[in-house]
Write an enzyme that holds these catalytic residues in place. Structure first.
Site, PDB file in Angstrom:
ATOM      1  N   ASP A  51       0.808  -1.221   0.000  1.00 44.01           N
ATOM      2  CA  ASP A  51       0.000   0.000   0.000  1.00 44.01           C
ATOM      3  C   ASP A  51       0.843   1.273   0.000  1.00 44.01           C
ATOM      4  O   ASP A  51       0.471   2.266  -0.631  1.00 44.01           O
ATOM      5  CB  ASP A  51      -0.971   0.007   1.187  1.00 44.01           C
ATOM      6  CG  ASP A  51      -2.262  -0.732   0.852  1.00 44.01           C
ATOM      7  OD1 ASP A  51      -2.300  -1.393  -0.205  1.00 44.01           O
ATOM      8  OD2 ASP A  51      -3.225  -0.643   1.636  1.00 44.01           O
ATOM      9  N   ASN A  94      -5.012  -1.812  -4.804  1.00 44.13           N
ATOM     10  CA  ASN A  94      -6.210  -1.834  -3.962  1.00 44.13           C
ATOM     11  C   ASN A  94      -5.963  -0.991  -2.717  1.00 44.13           C
ATOM     12  O   ASN A  94      -6.470  -1.282  -1.645  1.00 44.13           O
ATOM     13  CB  ASN A  94      -6.550  -3.279  -3.579  1.00 44.13           C
ATOM     14  CG  ASN A  94      -8.017  -3.415  -3.131  1.00 44.13           C
ATOM     15  OD1 ASN A  94      -8.785  -2.460  -3.200  1.00 44.13           O
ATOM     16  ND2 ASN A  94      -8.376  -4.587  -2.653  1.00 44.13           N
ATOM     17  N   ASP A 323     -11.224  -1.679  11.802  1.00 45.28           N
ATOM     18  CA  ASP A 323     -10.277  -2.667  11.274  1.00 45.28           C
ATOM     19  C   ASP A 323      -9.911  -3.708  12.325  1.00 45.28           C
ATOM     20  O   ASP A 323      -9.939  -4.910  12.071  1.00 45.28           O
ATOM     21  CB  ASP A 323      -9.003  -1.984  10.759  1.00 45.28           C
ATOM     22  CG  ASP A 323      -9.224  -1.408   9.360  1.00 45.28           C
ATOM     23  OD1 ASP A 323     -10.329  -1.609   8.807  1.00 45.28           O
ATOM     24  OD2 ASP A 323      -8.302  -0.759   8.843  1.00 45.28           O
ATOM     25  N   GLU A 351     -11.468  -4.212   1.412  1.00 41.86           N
ATOM     26  CA  GLU A 351     -10.742  -5.024   0.433  1.00 41.86           C
ATOM     27  C   GLU A 351     -11.643  -6.118  -0.148  1.00 41.86           C
ATOM     28  O   GLU A 351     -11.507  -6.534  -1.276  1.00 41.86           O
ATOM     29  CB  GLU A 351      -9.503  -5.642   1.073  1.00 41.86           C
ATOM     30  CG  GLU A 351      -8.318  -4.691   1.172  1.00 41.86           C
ATOM     31  CD  GLU A 351      -8.403  -3.723   2.340  1.00 41.86           C
ATOM     32  OE1 GLU A 351      -9.508  -3.545   2.915  1.00 41.86           O
ATOM     33  OE2 GLU A 351      -7.363  -3.115   2.668  1.00 41.86           O
ATOM     34  N   HIS A 396      -5.677  -8.711   3.271  1.00 45.51           N
ATOM     35  CA  HIS A 396      -4.639  -8.929   4.282  1.00 45.51           C
ATOM     36  C   HIS A 396      -5.213  -9.203   5.671  1.00 45.51           C
ATOM     37  O   HIS A 396      -4.715 -10.041   6.415  1.00 45.51           O
ATOM     38  CB  HIS A 396      -3.699  -7.727   4.314  1.00 45.51           C
ATOM     39  CG  HIS A 396      -4.388  -6.411   4.570  1.00 45.51           C
ATOM     40  ND1 HIS A 396      -3.910  -5.463   5.429  1.00 45.51           N
ATOM     41  CD2 HIS A 396      -5.546  -5.893   4.080  1.00 45.51           C
ATOM     42  CE1 HIS A 396      -4.720  -4.414   5.439  1.00 45.51           C
ATOM     43  NE2 HIS A 396      -5.714  -4.660   4.637  1.00 45.51           N
ATOM     44  N   ARG A 397      -6.265  -8.487   6.027  1.00 44.41           N
ATOM     45  CA  ARG A 397      -6.792  -8.658   7.394  1.00 44.41           C
ATOM     46  C   ARG A 397      -7.502  -9.996   7.586  1.00 44.41           C
ATOM     47  O   ARG A 397      -7.587 -10.500   8.698  1.00 44.41           O
ATOM     48  CB  ARG A 397      -7.707  -7.503   7.789  1.00 44.41           C
ATOM     49  CG  ARG A 397      -6.979  -6.183   7.775  1.00 44.41           C
ATOM     50  CD  ARG A 397      -7.521  -5.143   8.720  1.00 44.41           C
ATOM     51  NE  ARG A 397      -6.840  -3.887   8.478  1.00 44.41           N
ATOM     52  CZ  ARG A 397      -5.589  -3.626   8.855  1.00 44.41           C
ATOM     53  NH1 ARG A 397      -4.892  -4.525   9.530  1.00 44.41           N
ATOM     54  NH2 ARG A 397      -5.030  -2.476   8.560  1.00 44.41           N
ATOM     55  N   LYS A 421       0.198  -6.414   1.760  1.00 47.24           N
ATOM     56  CA  LYS A 421      -0.451  -5.101   1.675  1.00 47.24           C
ATOM     57  C   LYS A 421      -0.012  -4.200   2.825  1.00 47.24           C
ATOM     58  O   LYS A 421       0.231  -3.015   2.630  1.00 47.24           O
ATOM     59  CB  LYS A 421      -1.971  -5.291   1.706  1.00 47.24           C
ATOM     60  CG  LYS A 421      -2.771  -4.054   1.359  1.00 47.24           C
ATOM     61  CD  LYS A 421      -4.253  -4.389   1.221  1.00 47.24           C
ATOM     62  CE  LYS A 421      -4.996  -3.375   0.387  1.00 47.24           C
ATOM     63  NZ  LYS A 421      -5.237  -2.106   1.033  1.00 47.24           N
TER      64      LYS A 421
END
Ligand code: DC
Length: 655
Positions: A51, A94, A323, A351, A396-397, A421
């Site tokens: 990112d 993204n 998040d 995402e 990613h999360r 990311k």
């Protein structure tokens, strides 16, 4: 290198210290502000990930000079509000934290620009921000679908409008992006927030970083923000980027479930990131948390039980930690009751549709999940977590929050490289902090005694036992019953992947039927050795074998336990015995079961199987350099078992 999956062993506990990578939100904001500012800025501890690469690439294309002078340290030569390049085509992947503020800044910058991203980026709404920009003269066009990227930007129209009315309930990044851009106008401009503003802590980060670069926003609570006339960004000289508070959440949860103490450094009570309040939520779940100015530490609740820790279920409005709330969803798997996460509708435009993705993957582990329009209710599986292959949806999360489940079960993470990311070395760091369930790998040739010895070692230690050969035997038996050709590799792999097998002590069932003896016949032994040579079959059985690695430990026997299936085994043993002794042993075994056999045939069969097992192209049987050799030709079972248990005592990774 990108792998399709990563298998995580079940972890017994987790503890240690981790220095967090830089915050994504802060890194991309300071990069852009430093670029817009007058003068050069030195940025320390910047996040280096996909990112921030997107933002760095974009700045490079816009003519901003950036030098890297350390692994995570950069010098940005500010352009004083005017990008040297007034026509550019930017691809932003993204990265929402690059796309939204660059849209706003470039719309007011006075050039011709085109902004695009990956296909998911083109599904993430941006229409409200574009509308807001148009209210103050911005000329921004949607190139494909109305309301979504890609975008084309032209120099703004002259206008006296100085008010933007903007919805606050889709993404706070629209407000943040506009705020960052408004000083480019030179005149006082006010943003009026319509409806409720979500994810407020991210707007706080924007205001704090703008202030660091000399622009003070005048605000009326959460309803209106004004950037005064004549505001210009000035370099503060140096900026130290805080550690990423969202990334901290995975490790804090790990310590809370896995015993701890687990300390994250780089964020603490002085942080400007809202996600540090994740630690409060963990505390509500019963974890013990302590904090300093730039660190946070977590431990399990005081009443730790042997079979995994129990946190308490909670009911929480997660608007302030959108998040990190994903981490709560997976921590909820370890709670003693249901957890309700509310006000998380924004998850749907991230995402991936995180609400749907989370629900689907949590269910794979055995949880009962209610997915609402803006909430998730999670009931942990009463019998513990089931092994599962978790899909990560290019998010990613998803990968990072689900890795926590390893404290309850062996786990497969598909497409693990998505963590790049925001946290490229996430899994390496995880491996440093977690103690995996120990494995003793006992490999060797047919009839070397490994099955008997391994089962006895497992019993002596109170550990689980895996007879990996039985999986190849079951595959052969199932294939034979289905009338499938052993040479049809695709079909064999399908059969292996779909085995409905059940193991219960000595008893092995295939589709409910006791086949413990049937899989030991000489025909099936030969057929097993043939299917075992097929690479696709071995791949299909890999995770099934790893799923046996449950606490407190596993003793596994086969041909490739130490080399392929459990290369990190705490102890590896390679068993041999002379061909004659093995043939005699097999003969005795078969006679005991009332099965007729001749020693001559057994000698031939065994040497043919040895040959095939050790010469095949994948996972051939051979003594690894890190394996202890045990020749059982002249040993009783008791002495052989005693020898293995002796090695166990001195193995450093056991205990
Ligand atoms: O250990 P066993 O005799 O039950 O194994 C049956 C067959 O499966 C044997 O020919 C080798 C193969 N096998 C293998 O290739 N890899 C393993 N880990 C276990 C068995």
């Amino acid at each position: 290198m990108s792998a399709d999956y990563l298998d995580l062993p079940q972890l017994l506990r987790a503890r240690g210290t981790i220095q967090l990578p830089g915050s994504k939100s802060i890194s991309n904001r300071v990069l852009l502000l430093a670029a817009l500012a007058d003068g050069a800025t030195e940025l320390y501890d910047l996040l280096v990930s996909d990112d921030t690469r997107r933002m760095l690439d974009a700045l490079d294309r816009l003519g901003v000079r950036v030098e890297q002078f350390g692994e995570t340290d950069f010098r940005v030569h500010g352009v004083g509000g005017r990008f040297p390049v007034s026509q550019a085509d930017l691809f932003l992947g993204n990265a929402g934290t690059a796309f939204r503020p660059l849209t706003a800044v470039l719309a007011l910058a006075g050039g011709e620009y085109r902004l695009s991203g990956v296909s998911r980026m083109h599904e993430r709404p941006i229409g409200d921000l574009v509308d807001g920009l148009r209210q103050i003269g911005g000329r921004v066009r949607h190139l494909a679908r109305d309301g979504y990227p890609p975008l084309a930007i032209s120099p703004p129209e002259a206008t006296r409008a100085n008010r933007v009315r903007l919805r606050g309930d889709v993404s706070s990044q629209f407000i943040s992006g506009l705020l960052i851009a408004l000083p480019l106008r030179g005149v006082e401009t006010t943003i009026e927030v319509l409806g409720d503003l979500i994810s407020r802590p991210y707007v706080e980060i924007t205001l704090a970083t703008m202030a660091r670069f000399g622009v003070t926003v005048v605000r009326d609570g959460w309803r209106a923000f004004s950037v005064p006339a004549g505001s210009v960004y000035r370099s503060p000289g140096t900026v130290h980027v805080e550690g990423d508070a969202s990334s901290a959440s995975y490790f804090l949860a790990l310590g809370a479930i896995g015993g701890g103490p687990l300390r994250v450094t780089g964020v603490g009570s002085d942080s400007i990131q809202g996600d540090v309040r994740f630690a409060d939520a963990l505390q509500q779940m019963g974890a013990r948390v302590s904090r300093g100015a730039d660190w946070i530490e977590s431990r399990s609740p005081a009443d730790v039980r042997e079979e995994g820790v129990r946190l308490h279920g909670i009911d929480l409005d997660c608007n302030h930690i959108p998040d990190a709330a994903m981490t709560l969803a997976s921590a909820a798997l370890f709670a003693d009751g249901p957890t309700m996460l509310r006000n998380i509708a924004s998850w749907r435009v991230k995402e991936t549709d995180r609400l749907a993705a989370m629900a689907r993957e949590l269910r794979k582990l055995g949880a009962l999940v209610d997915e609402g329009a803006d909430f998730l209710r999670i009931v942990p599986p009463p019998g513990g977590l089931s092994p599962a292959a978790i899909d990560t949806y290019d998010d990613h999360r998803m990968a990072m929050s689900f890795s926590l489940a390893a404290l309850g079960t062996p786990l497969r993470i598909n497409d693990p490289q998505v963590v790049a990311k925001t946290f490229p070395d996430f899994f390496a760091r995880l491996a440093e902090l977690g103690d995996p369930v120990p494995v003793i790998a006992i490999d060797g040739s047919s009839a070397s005694g490994k099955g008997t010895i391994a089962a006895r070692v497992a019993r002596a230690l109170g550990w689980h036992y895996l007879d990996s050969g039985s999986l190849y035997r079951l595959t052969a038996l199932a294939a034979w019953r289905a009338g499938a050709s052993l040479d049809d590799e695709g079909r064999m792999a399908e059969i292996a992947a779909g085995l409905d097998a059940e193991f219960n002590g000595e008893l092995i069932r295939l589709s409910g039927e006791d086949v413990s003896d049937a899989i030991r016949s000489e025909e099936i032994s030969t057929a097993a050795s043939r299917v075992a040579a097929l690479p696709a079959v071995r791949t299909a059985l890999l995770f099934r074998q790893r799923a046996f690695r449950r606490r407190p430990g596993l003793v596994a026997d086969g041909r490739d336990m130490g080399s392929v299936v459990f290369p990190d085994a705490a102890l590896k043993v390679f068993l041999t015995a002379s061909l004659e002794v093995r043939a005699l042993r097999r003969h005795k075994q078969l006679m005991g079961k009332g099965i007729a056999a001749s020693i001559e045939n057994l000698l031939l069969d065994l040497s043919a199987r040895d040959e095939r097992d050790s010469q095949r192209s994948v996972a051939p049987m051979q003594q690894g350099r890190d394996a202890e050799l045990l020749d059982t030709t002249n040993l009783t079972i008791d002495t052989a078992v005693a020898q293995v248990l002796d090695w166990v005592k001195t193995a450093p990774k056991i205990g």
